[in-house]
Motif scaffolding. Sequence first.
Motif, mmCIF file in Angstrom:
data_model
loop_
_atom_site.group_PDB
_atom_site.id
_atom_site.type_symbol
_atom_site.label_atom_id
_atom_site.label_comp_id
_atom_site.label_asym_id
_atom_site.label_seq_id
_atom_site.Cartn_x
_atom_site.Cartn_y
_atom_site.Cartn_z
ATOM 1 N N ALA A 7 59.284 47.865 34.517
ATOM 2 C CA ALA A 7 58.168 47.888 35.459
ATOM 3 C C ALA A 7 56.845 47.788 34.708
ATOM 4 C CB ALA A 7 58.192 49.154 36.298
ATOM 5 N N GLY A 11 57.953 42.125 35.879
ATOM 6 C CA GLY A 11 59.267 41.610 36.198
ATOM 7 C C GLY A 11 59.147 40.428 37.124
ATOM 8 N N MET A 13 58.845 38.289 40.652
ATOM 9 C CA MET A 13 57.938 38.452 41.786
ATOM 10 C C MET A 13 58.538 39.319 42.888
ATOM 11 S SD MET A 13 55.035 37.999 43.084
ATOM 12 C CE MET A 13 54.243 36.842 41.985
ATOM 13 N N ARG A 16 58.123 42.850 42.062
ATOM 14 C CA ARG A 16 56.718 43.226 42.140
ATOM 15 C C ARG A 16 56.306 43.474 43.598
ATOM 16 N NH1 ARG A 16 53.060 41.721 37.828
ATOM 17 N NH2 ARG A 16 54.395 40.092 37.041
ATOM 18 N N GLN A 19 57.361 46.588 45.946
ATOM 19 C CA GLN A 19 56.594 47.833 45.961
ATOM 20 C C GLN A 19 55.587 47.859 47.115
ATOM 21 O OE1 GLN A 19 57.294 50.296 44.015
ATOM 22 N NE2 GLN A 19 58.818 49.129 42.876
ATOM 23 N N ASN A 20 55.261 46.696 47.645
ATOM 24 C CA ASN A 20 54.209 46.611 48.663
ATOM 25 C C ASN A 20 54.758 46.856 50.052
ATOM 26 O OD1 ASN A 20 52.634 45.924 46.533
ATOM 27 N ND2 ASN A 20 52.268 43.810 47.173
ATOM 28 N N ARG A 21 53.849 47.212 50.961
ATOM 29 C CA ARG A 21 54.227 47.457 52.341
ATOM 30 C C ARG A 21 53.754 46.290 53.199
ATOM 31 N NH1 ARG A 21 51.487 51.421 55.836
ATOM 32 N NH2 ARG A 21 52.825 51.275 57.649
ATOM 33 N N ALA A 52 51.065 35.763 44.982
ATOM 34 C CA ALA A 52 52.279 36.316 45.578
ATOM 35 C C ALA A 52 53.446 35.338 45.483
ATOM 36 C CB ALA A 52 52.029 36.689 47.036
ATOM 37 N N MET A 71 49.310 38.319 50.262
ATOM 38 C CA MET A 71 48.412 39.474 50.178
ATOM 39 C C MET A 71 47.058 39.155 50.805
ATOM 40 S SD MET A 71 49.527 40.994 46.461
ATOM 41 C CE MET A 71 49.655 39.450 45.584
ATOM 42 N N ILE A 97 50.039 42.297 55.122
ATOM 43 C CA ILE A 97 50.078 43.308 54.059
ATOM 44 C C ILE A 97 49.376 44.578 54.529
ATOM 45 C CG2 ILE A 97 47.945 42.399 52.986
ATOM 46 C CD1 ILE A 97 50.559 43.585 50.653
ATOM 47 N N LEU A 98 49.939 45.710 54.162
ATOM 48 C CA LEU A 98 49.301 47.002 54.465
ATOM 49 C C LEU A 98 49.198 47.758 53.142
ATOM 50 C CD1 LEU A 98 51.391 47.735 57.666
ATOM 51 C CD2 LEU A 98 48.974 47.125 57.610
ATOM 52 N N PHE A 99 48.015 47.754 52.575
ATOM 53 C CA PHE A 99 47.856 48.358 51.251
ATOM 54 C C PHE A 99 47.994 49.875 51.319
ATOM 55 C CE2 PHE A 99 45.376 44.365 50.815
ATOM 56 C CZ PHE A 99 46.165 43.780 49.845
ATOM 57 N N LYS A 100 48.761 50.398 50.370
ATOM 58 C CA LYS A 100 48.967 51.851 50.303
ATOM 59 C C LYS A 100 47.836 52.508 49.521
ATOM 60 C CE LYS A 100 52.936 51.129 48.302
ATOM 61 N NZ LYS A 100 54.230 51.338 47.609
ATOM 62 N N PHE A 101 47.419 51.822 48.463
ATOM 63 C CA PHE A 101 46.356 52.359 47.595
ATOM 64 C C PHE A 101 45.134 51.449 47.568
ATOM 65 C CE2 PHE A 101 50.583 53.248 45.787
ATOM 66 C CZ PHE A 101 50.651 54.584 46.114
ATOM 67 N N GLY A 102 45.386 50.130 47.667
ATOM 68 C CA GLY A 102 44.279 49.162 47.684
ATOM 69 C C GLY A 102 43.602 49.037 46.352
#
Lengths: 102, 435
Positions: A7, A11, A13, A16, A19-21, A52, A71, A97-102
């Motif tokens: 990680a 690695g 795509m 990678r 991990q995204n929502r 992406a 994204m 895309i819904l960013f968790k941290f942005g």
Amino acid sequence: MSDKQDAAEGGRMEERLYQNRYQVDEGRPHVKIHPQAEDSPELQALMAICPAGCYRPTENGRVEVVADGCMECGSCRIVCQETGEIEWAYPRGGYGILFKFG
Amino acid sequence: MSEHFDAIVVGAGPSGNACAYTMAKAGMNVLQIDRGEYPGSKNVQGAILYSDALERIIPDFRDSAPLERHVSELRFWMLSETSNTSASHRNDGFEDGKPDRYTILRAPFDKWFSKKVREAGAVLITETTVVDLVKNDKGKVIGVLTDREGGPIYADVVVLAEGVNGVVGQRAKLRPELKPQHVALAVKETHFFPEEVIRERFNLQGEDDGVVIEVLGSVTSGMVGTAFLYTNKESISIGVGCLLADFAKTKIPPYELLDRFKRHPAVVPLLRGGEMKEYVAHLIPEGGYDAIPNLTGDGWVIVGDAGQFVNAVHREGSNLAMTTGRLAGECLAELKAQGLAPTNDNLKLFRDRLGESFVMKDMKKYRKVPHLLEKNRQLFATYPRAINQVMQAYFRVDGMDKRSKEGIALRNVAKARGGWWSVATDLVKVARAWR
């Protein structure tokens, strides 16, 4: 090499983006290609530079887009604005895309 | 929704929130619309929050805002493929209880800011994409169309805080389309660690101290761009961004550039053992002063990234966003109080106030920088490499006397640029653009 090291060093795509929502708007892609006689160099460049990896070659050598992992950065829209090959809109409200941290 | 609002704000990032908050506090009837599931879920930044800009809106923000670490040290790295020459500035003057900048994560931060906006009295609707503006037969903007049923929503003024990739302004022909040489494409990953690991790895003294590292050199493979590494509470934000035009030309995948940065010997020990939990991409406006579009018209105002408000030299953006949003909000509230319509003529108030602020002064100061960098890529590739070579040669103890080493080092710098004349020209060019 442990998974953690993988990680850290990058690695594939899929891993990678895993991990995204996302809330994919099934059947309503927000990015479309309007194919012309030949794919422009700009469109072809997107296979490399879309962050992406949404742009891929088809079996017959044309460029296709699968925007599920998009994204919404807008790079493709801007790179291809002169060629008219890309129709780009934001997904419907709440989708994409819904960013968790942005 | 048939209600008529004093103002509609499109977008709930720093500029939209600053604007909506200011207007609602002044008693205006404000509607804010955001595409995300919650405000922040569509927003991306490095991210650094500058206290001053937010203090002028919410003076006691430190009591409740989700801040990660206050930045007590700035580090600048110049990388070659295998080496690093760096400078740093540590300032414990930040330690007066009111640090001047913090690292933040935008999703939780924007959510917090939005809550403040609603507490101030604005109405927020989320999960709603504004698709177009509504104009009357004289071309005045009178409302917005969304992807929800129920027809247009009307207001005296629409504030476009839709971000760098906002498409509403372009669609309504209020602002021109972005050019690939005027935006950077940045990619970033967020790697998680136990808090104490971050403190140890970055030599952080206080519990909430943080470091930001800005990086130039081989990391952008000759493209115009920079990389960064920011410490959050329990995570590290690591990213790299270059002009979109350069990516299109080199066809280097941005995530490969990021992976190369992560593999650099200066970075590997900092990232070891972390867990990557998000990968994001976003555009950054880099066109500078000359790329700023018309900011006002009859019934509309543009603020934040949508107006290209980023000071690329100083890596400032969120403060320009909040300041443009606040100033627009203050001016619209003043016009309203005086019974004046938000026409382009009356909005001169906003244009003037922006012109007097640090925002326009700084944008103007660095007006020539985007052009300089675009035409002088050697500043990003040649010099960082040459400087690292000089350092290596100079500090290596190998039996050669220091005077000979100095001679070789200086000649190497000149050689890297094809002669002293080129080096001198570069210096003059940079000095001119800086002035």
